[in-house]
Design a protein around this motif. Structure first.
Motif, mmCIF file in Angstrom:
data_model
loop_
_atom_site.group_PDB
_atom_site.id
_atom_site.type_symbol
_atom_site.label_atom_id
_atom_site.label_comp_id
_atom_site.label_asym_id
_atom_site.label_seq_id
_atom_site.Cartn_x
_atom_site.Cartn_y
_atom_site.Cartn_z
ATOM 1 N N ALA A 1 -28.031 -101.980 -2.578
ATOM 2 C CA ALA A 1 -27.483 -103.321 -2.824
ATOM 3 C C ALA A 1 -26.265 -103.599 -1.953
ATOM 4 C CB ALA A 1 -27.131 -103.474 -4.299
ATOM 5 N N THR A 2 -25.783 -102.558 -1.256
ATOM 6 C CA THR A 2 -24.646 -102.734 -0.341
ATOM 7 C C THR A 2 -24.892 -101.878 0.904
ATOM 8 O OG1 THR A 2 -23.442 -100.841 -1.241
ATOM 9 C CG2 THR A 2 -23.006 -102.981 -2.258
ATOM 10 N N LEU A 3 -24.160 -102.184 1.962
ATOM 11 C CA LEU A 3 -24.273 -101.389 3.193
ATOM 12 C C LEU A 3 -23.897 -99.934 2.949
ATOM 13 C CD1 LEU A 3 -22.923 -103.292 6.334
ATOM 14 C CD2 LEU A 3 -25.182 -102.284 5.989
ATOM 15 N N GLU A 4 -22.951 -99.725 2.043
ATOM 16 C CA GLU A 4 -22.490 -98.361 1.746
ATOM 17 C C GLU A 4 -23.609 -97.521 1.131
ATOM 18 O OE1 GLU A 4 -20.672 -101.214 0.815
ATOM 19 O OE2 GLU A 4 -19.569 -100.918 2.682
ATOM 20 N N GLN A 5 -24.533 -98.191 0.436
ATOM 21 C CA GLN A 5 -25.635 -97.464 -0.219
ATOM 22 C C GLN A 5 -26.810 -97.225 0.732
ATOM 23 O OE1 GLN A 5 -26.454 -100.056 -3.556
ATOM 24 N NE2 GLN A 5 -25.151 -98.886 -4.933
ATOM 25 N N LEU A 6 -26.719 -97.776 1.914
ATOM 26 C CA LEU A 6 -27.851 -97.718 2.845
ATOM 27 C C LEU A 6 -27.830 -96.419 3.650
ATOM 28 C CD1 LEU A 6 -30.167 -99.566 4.084
ATOM 29 C CD2 LEU A 6 -28.549 -99.968 5.936
ATOM 30 N N LYS A 7 -28.942 -95.679 3.586
ATOM 31 C CA LYS A 7 -29.065 -94.468 4.414
ATOM 32 C C LYS A 7 -30.390 -94.515 5.163
ATOM 33 C CE LYS A 7 -26.247 -90.916 2.250
ATOM 34 N NZ LYS A 7 -26.261 -90.582 0.810
ATOM 35 N N ILE A 8 -30.311 -94.524 6.487
ATOM 36 C CA ILE A 8 -31.522 -94.560 7.302
ATOM 37 C C ILE A 8 -32.187 -93.186 7.271
ATOM 38 C CG2 ILE A 8 -32.400 -94.876 9.667
ATOM 39 C CD1 ILE A 8 -30.097 -96.935 10.048
ATOM 40 N N LEU A 9 -33.505 -93.159 7.101
ATOM 41 C CA LEU A 9 -34.245 -91.896 6.988
ATOM 42 C C LEU A 9 -34.375 -91.203 8.351
ATOM 43 C CD1 LEU A 9 -36.996 -93.162 4.532
ATOM 44 C CD2 LEU A 9 -35.509 -91.187 4.111
ATOM 45 N N PRO A 10 -34.601 -89.878 8.346
ATOM 46 C CA PRO A 10 -34.784 -89.147 9.611
ATOM 47 C C PRO A 10 -35.993 -89.659 10.391
ATOM 48 C CG PRO A 10 -34.578 -87.619 7.753
ATOM 49 C CD PRO A 10 -34.682 -88.995 7.185
ATOM 50 N N ASN A 11 -35.895 -89.586 11.706
ATOM 51 C CA ASN A 11 -37.001 -89.937 12.624
ATOM 52 C C ASN A 11 -37.377 -91.421 12.643
ATOM 53 O OD1 ASN A 11 -37.164 -87.377 13.578
ATOM 54 N ND2 ASN A 11 -39.051 -86.823 12.539
ATOM 55 N N VAL A 12 -36.587 -92.253 11.979
ATOM 56 C CA VAL A 12 -36.879 -93.691 11.968
ATOM 57 C C VAL A 12 -36.508 -94.306 13.324
ATOM 58 C CG1 VAL A 12 -36.136 -95.903 10.984
ATOM 59 C CG2 VAL A 12 -36.743 -94.000 9.484
ATOM 60 N N ARG A 13 -35.315 -93.997 13.776
ATOM 61 C CA ARG A 13 -34.837 -94.514 15.065
ATOM 62 C C ARG A 13 -35.817 -94.143 16.197
ATOM 63 N NH1 ARG A 13 -29.494 -95.908 15.369
ATOM 64 N NH2 ARG A 13 -29.083 -94.852 13.429
ATOM 65 N N GLU A 14 -36.205 -92.867 16.235
ATOM 66 C CA GLU A 14 -37.078 -92.355 17.288
ATOM 67 C C GLU A 14 -38.472 -92.981 17.183
ATOM 68 O OE1 GLU A 14 -35.319 -90.668 15.112
ATOM 69 O OE2 GLU A 14 -33.905 -89.391 16.211
ATOM 70 N N GLY A 15 -38.950 -93.112 15.949
ATOM 71 C CA GLY A 15 -40.277 -93.690 15.731
ATOM 72 C C GLY A 15 -40.319 -95.141 16.182
ATOM 73 N N ILE A 16 -39.322 -95.904 15.810
ATOM 74 C CA ILE A 16 -39.277 -97.325 16.183
ATOM 75 C C ILE A 16 -39.206 -97.465 17.700
ATOM 76 C CG2 ILE A 16 -37.822 -99.411 16.115
ATOM 77 C CD1 ILE A 16 -37.364 -98.821 13.135
ATOM 78 N N LYS A 17 -38.451 -96.584 18.340
ATOM 79 C CA LYS A 17 -38.359 -96.630 19.804
ATOM 80 C C LYS A 17 -39.753 -96.415 20.426
ATOM 81 C CE LYS A 17 -35.861 -94.991 23.808
ATOM 82 N NZ LYS A 17 -37.087 -94.917 24.615
ATOM 83 N N LYS A 18 -40.497 -95.478 19.857
ATOM 84 C CA LYS A 18 -41.861 -95.223 20.361
ATOM 85 C C LYS A 18 -42.754 -96.453 20.197
ATOM 86 C CE LYS A 18 -42.100 -90.175 19.860
ATOM 87 N NZ LYS A 18 -43.170 -89.403 20.540
ATOM 88 N N PHE A 19 -42.657 -97.124 19.038
ATOM 89 C CA PHE A 19 -43.465 -98.335 18.827
ATOM 90 C C PHE A 19 -43.114 -99.384 19.885
ATOM 91 C CE2 PHE A 19 -43.165 -97.170 14.081
ATOM 92 C CZ PHE A 19 -44.349 -96.474 14.128
#
Ligand SMILES: [Mg+2]
Length: 187
Positions: free
Chosen positions: A28-46
């Protein structure tokens, strides 16, 4: 026309939060947001493969009143900028408060909206989610293949049989899914 990878948000891009009673909540806030592992790399591949990356999610927390719309926008703006996501769509309704809408997954409304906005060829696009309702959304919209992110446990296989919803693939993270899509595209 554009090809797209449609991503559910919570449990695919960012971690799910759990309430004390075990209910699932979105950050519900930016502080609660945690990006999962391999998301950045996966999106770059797409993106390197030429796909639009589009997030579609149910955010009934807005209807329930624990998620403010400004905070949702703040979180999504951050994710778009940080990860290079092209567009994010969400259903902020819940049947209890809003009656039936056309956008709450597994209805295909969010995908159809993205199709209109970004000239998407749905039949050449993919759907990725952590829930069977995401898979059903992709099937309802008519995507090329559906992916469930996670592991294929016995209880999940039982649930798939019970609901008669079967993803084309079950893989643990976005990098492995991106590699599988590359394989499919190269066939
Ligand atoms: Mg999810």
């Amino acid at each position: 026309m554009n090809r797209a990878v449609f991503l559910d948000r919570d449990g695919v891009i960012n971690e799910i939060l759990y309430e004390v009673d075990g209910n699932i909540m979105a950050p519900a806030t930016l502080e609660q947001l945690k990006i999962l592992p391999n998301v950045r790399e996966g999106i770059k591949k797409f993106k390197d493969m030429g796909f639009k990356v589009i997030s579609i999610s149910n955010q009934p927390g807005v209807a329930f009143g624990y998620l403010r719309i400004e905070k949702l926008k703040e979180i999504n703006d951050y994710l778009k900028k940080e990860l290079g996501i092209d567009a994010m769509y969400e259903c902020i309704h819940h049947p209890k408060y809003d009656g039936e809408c056309n956008c709450r997954k597994p209805k295909p409304g969010l995908i159809l909206q993205a199709q209109r906005d970004l000239d998407i060829d749905i039949e050449e696009s993919y759907m990725i989610g952590d829930n069977l309702s995401d898979i059903q959304t992709g099937i309802n919209a008519g995507v090329k293949k559906t992916f469930r992110i996670g592991i294929l446990r016995e209880d999940i296989m039982e649930l798939q049989h019970k609901k008669q919803i079967y993803p084309d693939y079950t893989l643990p993270d976005l990098v492995q899914i991106a590699d599988k899509i590359k394989e499919i595209e190269n066939k």
